[in-house]
Design an enzyme around this catalytic site. Structure first.
Site, mmCIF file in Angstrom:
data_model
loop_
_atom_site.group_PDB
_atom_site.id
_atom_site.type_symbol
_atom_site.label_atom_id
_atom_site.label_comp_id
_atom_site.label_asym_id
_atom_site.label_seq_id
_atom_site.Cartn_x
_atom_site.Cartn_y
_atom_site.Cartn_z
ATOM 1 N N ASN A 1 0.922 -1.316 -0.033
ATOM 2 C CA ASN A 1 0.140 -0.219 0.401
ATOM 3 C C ASN A 1 0.843 1.510 0.237
ATOM 4 O O ASN A 1 1.605 1.668 1.276
ATOM 5 C CB ASN A 1 -1.105 0.216 1.188
ATOM 6 C CG ASN A 1 -1.411 0.789 1.264
ATOM 7 O OD1 ASN A 1 -1.290 2.368 0.917
ATOM 8 N ND2 ASN A 1 -2.867 1.014 1.930
ATOM 9 N N HIS B 1 0.685 5.909 1.919
ATOM 10 C CA HIS B 1 1.138 7.240 2.725
ATOM 11 C C HIS B 1 2.565 7.979 2.135
ATOM 12 O O HIS B 1 3.179 8.559 2.835
ATOM 13 C CB HIS B 1 2.086 6.493 4.104
ATOM 14 C CG HIS B 1 0.712 6.065 4.621
ATOM 15 N ND1 HIS B 1 -0.372 7.378 4.644
ATOM 16 C CD2 HIS B 1 0.256 5.248 4.523
ATOM 17 C CE1 HIS B 1 -1.632 7.233 5.282
ATOM 18 N NE2 HIS B 1 -1.400 5.596 5.706
ATOM 19 N N HIS C 1 -5.332 3.151 -1.577
ATOM 20 C CA HIS C 1 -6.709 3.575 -0.997
ATOM 21 C C HIS C 1 -7.217 5.302 -1.208
ATOM 22 O O HIS C 1 -6.512 6.037 -0.783
ATOM 23 C CB HIS C 1 -6.539 3.462 0.525
ATOM 24 C CG HIS C 1 -8.023 3.888 1.111
ATOM 25 N ND1 HIS C 1 -8.155 4.152 2.677
ATOM 26 C CD2 HIS C 1 -9.208 4.455 0.628
ATOM 27 C CE1 HIS C 1 -9.300 4.423 2.619
ATOM 28 N NE2 HIS C 1 -10.424 4.051 2.418
ATOM 29 N N ARG D 1 -6.850 12.585 1.470
ATOM 30 C CA ARG D 1 -5.682 13.088 2.174
ATOM 31 C C ARG D 1 -4.660 12.357 1.147
ATOM 32 O O ARG D 1 -3.352 13.414 1.543
ATOM 33 C CB ARG D 1 -6.324 12.825 3.533
ATOM 34 C CG ARG D 1 -6.106 11.185 3.767
ATOM 35 C CD ARG D 1 -6.450 10.623 5.145
ATOM 36 N NE ARG D 1 -7.723 11.200 5.224
ATOM 37 C CZ ARG D 1 -8.008 10.517 6.601
ATOM 38 N NH1 ARG D 1 -7.423 9.799 7.600
ATOM 39 N NH2 ARG D 1 -9.112 10.852 6.705
ATOM 40 N N THR E 1 -8.150 3.900 9.188
ATOM 41 C CA THR E 1 -9.968 3.098 8.867
ATOM 42 C C THR E 1 -10.106 2.239 10.146
ATOM 43 O O THR E 1 -8.351 0.990 10.096
ATOM 44 C CB THR E 1 -9.236 2.531 7.661
ATOM 45 O OG1 THR E 1 -9.062 2.648 6.309
ATOM 46 C CG2 THR E 1 -10.705 1.093 7.423
ATOM 47 N N GLU F 1 -11.037 -8.812 2.946
ATOM 48 C CA GLU F 1 -9.505 -8.903 3.428
ATOM 49 C C GLU F 1 -9.797 -8.311 4.869
ATOM 50 O O GLU F 1 -11.154 -7.804 5.415
ATOM 51 C CB GLU F 1 -9.340 -7.495 2.345
ATOM 52 C CG GLU F 1 -6.894 -7.249 3.605
ATOM 53 C CD GLU F 1 -7.192 -6.329 2.656
ATOM 54 O OE1 GLU F 1 -6.787 -6.073 1.775
ATOM 55 O OE2 GLU F 1 -6.542 -4.878 3.742
ATOM 56 N N HIS G 1 -3.307 -4.823 7.517
ATOM 57 C CA HIS G 1 -4.252 -3.111 8.582
ATOM 58 C C HIS G 1 -3.263 -3.333 10.293
ATOM 59 O O HIS G 1 -2.992 -4.028 10.577
ATOM 60 C CB HIS G 1 -4.816 -2.752 9.137
ATOM 61 C CG HIS G 1 -5.513 -1.030 8.904
ATOM 62 N ND1 HIS G 1 -6.182 0.136 8.706
ATOM 63 C CD2 HIS G 1 -5.593 -1.291 11.051
ATOM 64 C CE1 HIS G 1 -6.159 0.573 8.614
ATOM 65 N NE2 HIS G 1 -5.548 0.364 9.972
#
Ligand SMILES: CC(=O)[C@@H](O)[C@H](O)COP(=O)(O)O
Ligand SMILES: NCC(=O)COP(=O)(O)O
Length: 245
Positions: free
Chosen positions: A9, A12, A45, A51, A103, A153, A196
């Site tokens: 992911n 960031h 995401h 953001r 999340t 997931e 996560h």
């Protein structure tokens, strides 16, 4: 037991970019590095508040690498239109709140059946693999089955928090929950993924669950990349995952 896939992911990287409003660091460059070092997929995401990942990043990521893109999205008409326009390999429907830092929990696939059903159907009709980001519970898994989702997931946030708190009993409880639900998912023809809050420290018990096919890991890898580079961070995570299987 098949090879456990690692989806990275890259949200960031975009968070850091957006801190100054410019183009650097570019999440596309991160996606290219992930592809080069053998990552199995890119997760991004597109939050409703933008953001981190921005709309144009999706196309740029898709153009830059052949890796499958797992688009995380809220169950809204706006996000559905974006998914249908970009046709990512997979769309993972996640719950989203503007005010949350990240999340916070799984999607209430049971309570939101009527809202989710047409969205899942339209994604599936477009050839996009539907994934639901849910808590590892029987209720949510049954709801995912009713929605015809080929993938779920499991949100490992509670597991990750318990690990940080040093609460061994809770870690064991959370791990059992994910383990049991992964087995039940496969029994019912659903491919289980997890993600996560996963880190070098806590990844191995999750990676050792034989039915889990894919882990999606972001924040920790991007944080580590600041110190060791993204390439080394991804390779180290891969090594730990492989050693757990
Ligand atoms: C759905 C999920 O767990 C991750 O994609 C995470 O949401 C990354 O984005 P945030 O850190 O903004 O929550
Ligand atoms: N779906 C989970 C994900 O993509 C990455 O979560 P995190 O590692 O950033 O917490």
């Amino acid at each position: 037991m098949g090879r456990l896939r690692l989806g990275v992911n890259i949200d960031h990287v975009a968070t850091i970019r957006n801190a100054r409003g410019g183009d650097h660091p570019d999440p596309v460059r991160a996606a290219e590095i992930v592809a080069r070092v053998g990552g199995d997929g890119i997760t991004a995401h597109l939050r409703e508040d933008r953001r981190h990942i921005r709309d144009e990043d999706l196309r740029r990521i898709q153009e830059a690498t052949d890796l499958p893109l797992n688009l995380e999205m809220a169950a809204t008409e706006e996000m559905l239109a974006i998914a249908l326009a970009h046709k990512p390999h997979a769309a993972c429907i996640v719950p989203e709140k503007r005010e949350e830092r990240t999340t916070e929990g799984g999607l209430d696939a049971a309570g939101l059946h009527n809202q989710l059903a047409p969205i899942c159907a339209r994604l599936a009709d477009a050839g996009i693999r539907v994934s639901l980001f849910i808590e590892a519970s029987e209720k949510q898994l049954e709801a995912a089955m009713r929605l015809g989702a080929p993938v779920v997931e499991f949100h490992t946030g509670e597991y990750a928090h318990a690990w940080i708190d040093g609460d061994r009993e809770k870690v064991a409880r959370e791990l059992k929950r994910v383990t049991d639900m992964a087995a039940l998912a496969v029994k019912n023809g659903i491919e289980p993924h997890a993600g996560h809050g996963l880190t070098y420290e806590n990844v191995q018990p999750i990676a050792a669950i034989p039915q889990i096919a894919e882990l999606n890991i972001g924040h920790y890898l991007i944080g580590e990349a600041v110190f060791v580079g993204l390439e080394n961070a991804v390779l180290r995570m891969r090594e730990l995952m492989d050693a757990a299987r």
